[in-house]
Design a protein around this motif. Structure first.
Motif, mmCIF file in Angstrom:
data_model
loop_
_atom_site.group_PDB
_atom_site.id
_atom_site.type_symbol
_atom_site.label_atom_id
_atom_site.label_comp_id
_atom_site.label_asym_id
_atom_site.label_seq_id
_atom_site.Cartn_x
_atom_site.Cartn_y
_atom_site.Cartn_z
ATOM 1 N N TYR B 99 -10.765 -18.018 5.559
ATOM 2 C CA TYR B 99 -11.853 -18.362 4.636
ATOM 3 C C TYR B 99 -13.208 -18.045 5.270
ATOM 4 O O TYR B 99 -13.668 -16.899 5.142
ATOM 5 C CB TYR B 99 -11.721 -19.828 4.227
ATOM 6 N N ASP B 140 -10.630 -3.563 -10.620
ATOM 7 C CA ASP B 140 -10.836 -4.790 -9.853
ATOM 8 C C ASP B 140 -10.274 -5.936 -10.674
ATOM 9 O O ASP B 140 -10.309 -5.899 -11.900
ATOM 10 C CB ASP B 140 -12.345 -4.979 -9.621
ATOM 11 N N VAL B 141 -9.748 -6.941 -9.992
ATOM 12 C CA VAL B 141 -9.199 -8.082 -10.723
ATOM 13 C C VAL B 141 -10.311 -8.973 -11.276
ATOM 14 O O VAL B 141 -10.164 -9.569 -12.337
ATOM 15 C CB VAL B 141 -8.254 -8.894 -9.803
ATOM 16 N N TYR B 142 -11.439 -9.030 -10.576
ATOM 17 C CA TYR B 142 -12.443 -10.046 -10.897
ATOM 18 C C TYR B 142 -13.613 -9.568 -11.764
ATOM 19 O O TYR B 142 -14.262 -10.384 -12.404
ATOM 20 C CB TYR B 142 -13.004 -10.647 -9.607
ATOM 21 N N GLY B 193 -11.486 -13.934 6.123
ATOM 22 C CA GLY B 193 -10.110 -13.808 5.641
ATOM 23 C C GLY B 193 -10.053 -12.948 4.399
ATOM 24 O O GLY B 193 -10.974 -12.173 4.115
ATOM 25 N N HIS B 194 -8.970 -13.105 3.656
ATOM 26 C CA HIS B 194 -8.854 -12.376 2.400
ATOM 27 C C HIS B 194 -10.044 -12.732 1.502
ATOM 28 O O HIS B 194 -10.417 -13.889 1.378
ATOM 29 C CB HIS B 194 -7.540 -12.725 1.705
ATOM 30 N N ALA B 195 -10.599 -11.714 0.860
ATOM 31 C CA ALA B 195 -11.829 -11.883 0.092
ATOM 32 C C ALA B 195 -11.750 -13.067 -0.875
ATOM 33 O O ALA B 195 -10.970 -13.033 -1.832
ATOM 34 C CB ALA B 195 -12.121 -10.603 -0.682
ATOM 35 N N PRO B 196 -12.584 -14.101 -0.695
ATOM 36 C CA PRO B 196 -12.603 -15.244 -1.622
ATOM 37 C C PRO B 196 -13.539 -14.959 -2.794
ATOM 38 O O PRO B 196 -14.623 -15.532 -2.900
ATOM 39 C CB PRO B 196 -13.113 -16.392 -0.742
ATOM 40 N N ARG B 197 -13.085 -14.075 -3.669
ATOM 41 C CA ARG B 197 -13.953 -13.550 -4.726
ATOM 42 C C ARG B 197 -14.352 -14.617 -5.745
ATOM 43 O O ARG B 197 -15.314 -14.418 -6.502
ATOM 44 C CB ARG B 197 -13.259 -12.362 -5.412
ATOM 45 N N HIS B 198 -13.620 -15.744 -5.760
ATOM 46 C CA HIS B 198 -14.013 -16.839 -6.654
ATOM 47 C C HIS B 198 -15.360 -17.434 -6.245
ATOM 48 O O HIS B 198 -15.957 -18.177 -7.007
ATOM 49 C CB HIS B 198 -12.938 -17.925 -6.654
ATOM 50 N N LEU B 199 -15.831 -17.115 -5.039
ATOM 51 C CA LEU B 199 -17.169 -17.574 -4.634
ATOM 52 C C LEU B 199 -18.267 -16.673 -5.201
ATOM 53 O O LEU B 199 -19.445 -17.062 -5.194
ATOM 54 C CB LEU B 199 -17.282 -17.615 -3.104
ATOM 55 N N ARG B 201 -21.000 -15.168 -7.340
ATOM 56 C CA ARG B 201 -21.882 -15.786 -8.333
ATOM 57 C C ARG B 201 -21.883 -17.311 -8.260
ATOM 58 O O ARG B 201 -22.381 -17.979 -9.155
ATOM 59 C CB ARG B 201 -21.528 -15.331 -9.765
ATOM 60 N N ASN B 202 -21.271 -17.845 -7.204
ATOM 61 C CA ASN B 202 -21.353 -19.288 -6.975
ATOM 62 C C ASN B 202 -22.135 -19.611 -5.707
ATOM 63 O O ASN B 202 -22.542 -20.754 -5.514
ATOM 64 C CB ASN B 202 -19.948 -19.890 -6.885
ATOM 65 N N VAL B 203 -22.270 -18.634 -4.845
ATOM 66 C CA VAL B 203 -23.048 -18.810 -3.630
ATOM 67 C C VAL B 203 -23.891 -17.546 -3.453
ATOM 68 O O VAL B 203 -23.458 -16.455 -3.830
ATOM 69 C CB VAL B 203 -22.146 -19.001 -2.392
#
Lengths: 304, 304
Positions: B99, B140-142, B193-199, B201-203
């Protein structure tokens, strides 16, 4: 700004009211952590000790589960190697940042035990109805379909009828030379960075680290080419590799993994696709294969 | 098997013949490493020293480039903090496996220097013609579209007209509390680590580590919740953070990055999408945003 702050405070108040005992549940769905704490014991499975390896390092124990579905011949080789104490006293030879940590036989220095040979690759296998597959719905850059099969990340291509394990963080692979059939299991690696999916179908993946990943990911990076340890770098020692089934029941790591075939798994995935924790302002609404949760827990066997 | 071996040997022989001097170039395209070694000096750019931070740890120096395109106000805050020696003597407070590694002000213990305040977030910005964008073609998935902009991984949504930096390995973000506008730059984190793409536009992402990533990724993981260092764990010290432009020219790290806007960048990406190194049996044919190459090199300034 001020209006948004007031709206946010009202939202927080409503959320607080929602968790007061005795009130009906409000709209806010549970967070991932809340959900995980409440799911049924029946959703967890204990890996077969005959498929569970312990890798003992000076810092502690790593637990690895083998895949009989995707790499049965390599899993069998590993059982033979471990039972012959092949890894005991070998070392970690390579730690390449954002890529892999590798351990085991260094340039074939230790002869293979009788009966263990290099194997034809197990890069992919046929899709069959008996093989579980829990799809993810958000797609993938590398494969037509992705999801999970008995707790492991997998990809599949309905057109070719093939499926394969995917190189996500913590996946364990079998090192090889240039020839596809040159790997025996005497050298193993684990993914310690962003998923190197270009290795999919190029190396045989044989399992996954369930616990102790940090012992392998926090090792000093090798300073020679490709992260190999240079002569002046101390190599972390492999004390032993052991099959859990060869350890007395009371001394086994009491690890359980969440059953990715359980219907509740969809709720866990959804709690990560759309995070409702206060911290998140824009839920991703999507999740990629290697970010999907694969929870484990320690749960001692009930006393007799 | 034998026939395949013979075919493979013929292929190897043909490849060897192809690289003999004096013969016309054969079909085999160059590998990534071969290509990188031969590309023009004009493809490399030296980041502006006014946008370059040095993070000095006991193990060595980390070089970070700031993004004025995507986080101009946070980049300005960081310049102010660094020039006030704000980080000097603080510590790494959190290392969460797969992370982030986080460093800086711990629970606001050190007061912010005059003139530095928490900022409104810079989670995304408007797409404009002046902003470079080199798209990747594999999806891209996101996000609807992904690619690079001045050496940084970015996503964009043509429908909303917005673009944002993406949480790939080595990207540097600004820690914050629950409120979106609570981050100042006094706490920073880097993806390990593995790209935490859920972050995304949140940070607010503010830049990228160009060199020295291993110093941050190989730190012992914190054993308290969320990877925070427990009281019994020594915290790695932050010796200093410095702006490269405040260091004498001869003492600056002579780092250069590959220009993602250069046409040659497409050749590098293609060499990774379809690897022709002998090791690879099945080229992926695709590449995801956080696996795309972002090469750097050390190139001392020419002597006067």
């Amino acid at each position: 700004m001020k209006l948004r702050r007031i709206v946010r405070r009202i939202a927080v108040l409503l959320a607080l009211i929602a968790v007061l005992p005795g009130l009906p549940a409000a709209a806010a769905p549970p967070t991932y952590a809340e959900l995980l704490a409440t799911l049924s014991d029946a959703d967890w499975v204990r890996p077969d000790p005959a498929d569970t390896l312990y890798l003992d390092l000076e810092g502690g124990r790593v637990v690895i589960v083998l895949s009989n579905d995707y790499a049965p011949r390599h899993a069998a080789n590993l059982r033979s190697l471990v039972r012959a104490h092949f890894f005991d006293g070998l070392a970690v030879t390579r730690v390449q940042d954002d890529y892999v940590t590798q351990w085991g036989n260094d340039a074939g220095a230790r002869p293979l035990p009788p009966g263990v040979k290099a194997l034809a690759p197990e890069f992919e296998r046929a899709i069959t109805p008996a093989l579980p597959f829990t799809p993810l719905k958000d797609g993938d850059v590398y494969a037509p379909r992705v999801g999970h099969s008995r707790g492991l990340p997998v990809a599949r291509d309905p057109a070719s009828g093939k499926t394969w394990l995917a190189h996500c963080y913590a996946m364990v692979g079998v090192g090889r030379d240039m020839a596809a059939d040159s790997g025996s299991g005497e050298e193993l690696y684990v993914v310690i960075g962003h998923a190197p999916r270009h290795l999919d179908r190029n190396v045989t993946l044989v399992g996954r680290v369930l616990s102790g990943m940090e012992l392998l990911s926090e090792m000093p990076r090798g300073t020679a080419q490709m992260g190999v340890y240079a002569p002046d770098q101390p190599r972390p020692r492999v004390l032993a590799m052991t099959l859990a089934s060869d350890v007395p029941v009371g001394e086994r790591v009491p690890i359980e993994v969440f059953n990715t075939e359980a219907p509740d798994y969809q709720r866990l995935v959804e709690a990560r696709r759309n995070r409702h924790d206060e911290f998140f302002k824009v839920p991703a609404g999507r999740i990629d294969l290697c970010n999907a949760p694969l929870p484990v827990r320690m749960k001692p066997l009930a006393a007799h």
